[in-house]
Design an enzyme around this catalytic site. Sequence first.
Site, PDB file in Angstrom:
ATOM      1  N   GLU A  70    -138.466 -50.363 -43.348  1.00  0.00           N
ATOM      2  CA  GLU A  70    -137.096 -50.852 -43.420  1.00  0.00           C
ATOM      3  C   GLU A  70    -136.843 -52.058 -42.526  1.00  0.00           C
ATOM      4  O   GLU A  70    -135.693 -52.380 -42.206  1.00  0.00           O
ATOM      5  CB  GLU A  70    -136.117 -49.727 -43.050  1.00  0.00           C
ATOM      6  N   TYR A 116    -110.312 -42.133 -36.417  1.00  0.00           N
ATOM      7  CA  TYR A 116    -111.542 -42.314 -35.644  1.00  0.00           C
ATOM      8  C   TYR A 116    -112.557 -43.178 -36.378  1.00  0.00           C
ATOM      9  O   TYR A 116    -113.229 -44.027 -35.773  1.00  0.00           O
ATOM     10  CB  TYR A 116    -112.133 -40.949 -35.285  1.00  0.00           C
TER      11      TYR A 116
END
Length: 216
Positions: A70, A116
């Site tokens: 990745e 949040y």
Amino acid sequence: MSAIDDLVAAGRALVEAGLSPGSSGNVSVREGDRILMSGTGTRLGALGPDDIAVLDLDGRPLSGARPSKEVPLHVAMYARTPEHTAVVHVHSPSTVAVSCLEPWAAHSAVPPLTPYSLMRVGQVPLLEFAPPGDPAMGDLVRDCPFPFRGALLANHGAVVSGVDLPSAVDSTIELEEACRITLLTDGRERRLIAPAQVRALTERWGTPWSETASVS
């Protein structure tokens, strides 16, 4: 703490939070003109100095372990937000599940359900599918028209960047929770945070949020 110590601590925190099953996921930190990244096939909860790959800023290996496939994803995240010095990529259950659904809106797969997630992450666009490790994944990150700190990779998981590793880990944990709540409320009449309040929260905390679409 050294950058390697930070990577070890981040890996353990992600595993303890249940976000990195098996040997999935990878973490990296940018240190000057180098990127230190968890090596391929490593278990994030058991990282050690020998499990860290050292790369240049273009993702070319310099030393250490064999890097994760990745690398293009991490390199693109650093290029997109130069002030961020850490990247976390996970296949956590709720982020993967939401990445398999149609997005809530073009700018964010995750609706504004809790303050949040808005405070820590902001909007979370869904990027198109690319096979793991495909350089096209880096192109998708670079070409996304919406600003973001965290994105979902279609049918794959999540990627999050932060000013440092603790911040990136905390944001990743918050994104997993936001996706879990998204799944729990899917198909029901949701009570979303009002657009003006979304704007106030994201402006106060410096997180990205584009024009809210009228989606339930």
